[in-house]
Design a protein around this motif. Structure first.
Motif, short mmCIF file in Angstrom:
data_model
loop_
_atom_site.label_atom_id
_atom_site.label_comp_id
_atom_site.label_asym_id
_atom_site.label_seq_id
_atom_site.Cartn_x
_atom_site.Cartn_y
_atom_site.Cartn_z
N CYS B 348 0.84 -1.21 0.00
CA CYS B 348 0.00 0.00 0.00
C CYS B 348 0.87 1.26 0.00
CB CYS B 348 -0.95 -0.01 1.19
SG CYS B 348 -2.42 -1.00 0.88
N LEU B 352 0.97 4.25 -2.74
CA LEU B 352 0.88 5.66 -2.35
C LEU B 352 2.03 6.46 -2.99
CD1 LEU B 352 -0.46 7.89 -0.55
CD2 LEU B 352 1.19 7.24 1.23
N ILE B 417 -1.24 4.81 6.74
CA ILE B 417 -1.84 3.58 6.21
C ILE B 417 -1.69 2.57 7.33
CG2 ILE B 417 -1.68 1.79 4.44
CD1 ILE B 417 -0.33 3.85 2.62
N CYS B 422 -5.48 -0.25 5.84
CA CYS B 422 -4.44 -0.57 4.86
C CYS B 422 -5.02 -1.43 3.74
CB CYS B 422 -3.29 -1.28 5.59
SG CYS B 422 -2.03 -1.93 4.50
N VAL B 427 -6.21 3.64 -0.27
CA VAL B 427 -5.08 4.43 -0.78
C VAL B 427 -5.49 5.15 -2.07
CG1 VAL B 427 -2.71 4.35 -1.66
CG2 VAL B 427 -3.37 2.93 0.31
#
Lengths: 443, 443
Positions: B348, B352, B417, B422, B427
């Motif tokens: 994740c 990002l 996150i 998460c 995201v």
């Protein structure tokens, strides 16, 4: 080169800002070294010095515990001990509301409501009124840590476990506890306390309003005035009585008052209402030494709770869900009103005393006028196995009746009538079960 | 007469027991006075000295606050800041289970499960592993209070707000903080720390594993060994990274490790996992002075949590509901496994980083290898009003994006996150909203 130079500027800026922050806080820490290699080189050096293998091929990970792979087992009980008491559904539901940020405006509003609720429960207009993020012992420790400096003397009125605990905290704080005692089940006279004030010239007097180990309610009228005559502050523990018996922080000249959330307020343990009078704030403002605890620093907490004129600073992460639940416990009290709550607790206590008498039992505290209606200590008759009564109630009815605490262990049972549990039905049921358990123990 | 005589016996017994209790605890408080009038006379004296009028005809009771007579308003938000994170429904439901006693066997079993869960999350076999009844700052203070004595030096590695806070606590504890710094967004080299160890001969080194203000993940391998070479203990703050990035307390020779409940463990704030190595316990056992805090006394807490061979003593009232919720957050991690949780957070975070790049933004921490995947600090481009982006996300989507903390205030945004939040969907949504907010701010 441009990057290195701009980064360097950041480095210098950060270092000088950090120094300023430290200076501002009153902390005397020395900044003894700071980095002067440009960050780009710096990171390479770090990465070379530390092996990064563990990140991706680290040690074998141990297995998750089997116990956590099964569901939790939490039975429903009727908690007629000295606390925690049962939480009403609305309080449990409040604690399960969605999480929000501890600095979001919606949460700050709820903090404000909690402050107002505590001011009401304490009957005070003190600005410094908020909740400590910890259980009752945390509020007790916060009182000691903020008020007393090394060398200060506290006169500790001890007629049960709470005086013992407080004296211990005073000692740990580097201050001196002068302990005066009366037996558990008895209360202090103004004369005895005045003698202590004269002899020991304390900065603070500690007394327990509602003793949950001895079962007493200490008369408080006139005590604040007496303490102030001798330049001492008055600290009162009201954990096991707040909301169940008349208490007027301002009218009774109490300087520091704290309570717990899990008794008459019938919220989960974890937050502790506390309030400081102007006299207490003046003592804090005149300290020559720093408060030894950051977590319990009242000045910082008062700011965080919006009790001063400055913008709120981030002190710690408030216990969001527990504060929601406390808010609802306070709302319940506000709806019910203090007068009704006091009356209900007195009436249920009377019902309990009558029932105990019928069972041939008597409260440890002989004089009805100094009994804490919220927690009754009951003398164990000779020859009765107290534990078997407790076990009978729990095994057959899932009702909690508690044993003695501290020096009354094995000498008393304790029955709590607290908040949501304060109903004639609960008292009658407890008496019925108690009677059965007693008969069973005497078989 | 018979009554007075038997009561007198009780008085003497209580006083001598209280003295013994005080002696046992190591507290040096003086018992300076105790009552010698028989209780029956005594009570009469008390009641004469105190006016009891206030009980029944006390001052007028102030009105309940209006704010508490309306329902609470808690909106549902997506918390993509540095914590608290959203709690999954199972965690919120656990926190709303019926209240039970803090010493009931069902609760002790849950405490045992929490201990096992923390041992797993920390990857440690330490016996002294439990949860502090307070938020992350409480665990930080507990570490300082238990390990350091007056005169001890702590080497504080400061690359963000946590080092500042820790140094402040060391100072309040009467110990000395020797602060070494590197810029926020950078991490420490073993060389720099070794220089500090040589110069200051600290009893303890403090370092932050996952910096939530600077956004770094500090490499830790070899650091424990280095500290031990210089007879120092290693204290690590893992609040903002535990469960989201590899961490091996035992394999990495960490002596004291603490975390928070409200980040990857996605439980409400209020309990803080902590663990002490045998080396840390030896240091505590060799103290010449008492631990200044009763509430945070690790030896007492370890007993209360059943970590030693003695029967559990009542220390304080555990935060029952919050412990239920923490148990469920730990159960979630156990079911998911650490390996999967680490992988998910890394993936994740990568998502990002890619998204930010597309928006023309860059993380404050240049080197990807030292980024905390759980909290990303994002450099605010020149000319952009950071606050308007934050407000846009909250007003239009009820999504929390945070600003900077400490010396990076106004210089970075921060996106967390964490645990339940998460997911790639969260995201992507955050990036979309971030992009809109940015376009809006540049209008």
């Amino acid at each position: 080169m441009a990057l290195a130079s701009s980064s360097r500027k950041v480095v210098d800026c950060v270092v000088s800002q950090a120094r300023r922050s430290i200076a501002r806080s009153g902390c005397r820490c020395r900044v003894v070294s700071s980095t002067h290699v440009p960050p780009s080189q710096y990171t390479a050096a770090v990465m070379a010095a530390f092996s990064s293998s563990a990140r991706h091929e680290g040690p074998a990970v141990s297995s998750p515990p089997q116990s956590l792979l099964k569901p939790m087992d939490v039975p429903k009980k009727l908690l007629m001990g000295p606390g925690p008491s049962n939480c009403p559904p609305r309080v449990l539901a409040a604690g399960a509301l969605p999480m929000i940020g501890h600095l979001h405006p919606e949460f700050l509003k709820i903090m404000d409501e909690v402050k107002e609720g505590i001011q009401y429960a304490f009957q005070t207009k003190n600005e410094w009124t908020f909740a400590i993020s910890g259980t009752g012992h945390a509020a007790m420790e916060a009182s000691v840590a903020n008020i007393l400096e090394p060398g200060d003397v506290a006169l500790v009125c001890q007629n049960g476990i709470w005086g013992q605990r407080l004296a211990d905290m005073v000692d740990r704080n580097g201050s001196t506890a002068a302990v005066i005692q009366c037996p558990m089940g008895e209360v202090f006279s103004l004369e005895q306390i005045e003698k202590g004030l004269q002899e020991h010239k304390p900065a603070m007097v500690f007394i327990t309003y509602g003793e949950s180990s001895g079962g007493t309610a200490q008369p408080l009228e006139g005590l604040g005035e007496l303490c102030h005559k001798y330049n001492a502050l008055l600290l009162v523990d009201s954990v096991a009585i707040l909301g169940g018996y008349p208490l007027y922080m301002d009218a009774w000249d109490i300087d520091i008052l704290y309570a717990g959330s899990q008794k008459v307020l019938c919220s989960p343990p974890g937050t502790s209402p506390i309030s400081f009078s102007q006299r207490a704030r003046d003592k804090i403002a005149s300290r020559k030494t720093r408060v030894r605890s950051f977590y319990f620093d009242a000045k910082e907490l008062a700011n965080y709770w919006g009790c001063d004129e400055h913008p709120r600073r981030y002190h710690h992460t408030a216990q969001v869900s527990t504060v929601f639940a406390l808010r609802e416990g306070l709302a319940r009290l506000a709806e019910e009103t203090l007068e009704k709550s006091w009356k209900d607790h007195r009436e249920c206590a009377e019902l309990l005393y009558e029932g105990l008498e019928k069972l041939g039992l008597e409260p440890w505290v002989k004089n009805k006028d100094i009994r804490n209606p919220c927690v009754t200590a009951i003398r164990i008759p000779e020859g009765v196995d107290w534990k078997s009564v407790v076990d009978y109630a729990m095994q057959n009815y899932k009702i909690e009746i508690a044993g003695g605490l501290g020096d009354l262990g094995g000498k008393v049972w304790r029955i709590g009538i607290l908040g949501y549990n304060c109903t004639p039905e609960n008292v009658k049921l407890t008496l019925k079960v108690f009677g059965e358990g007693l008969a069973n123990a005497r078989k």
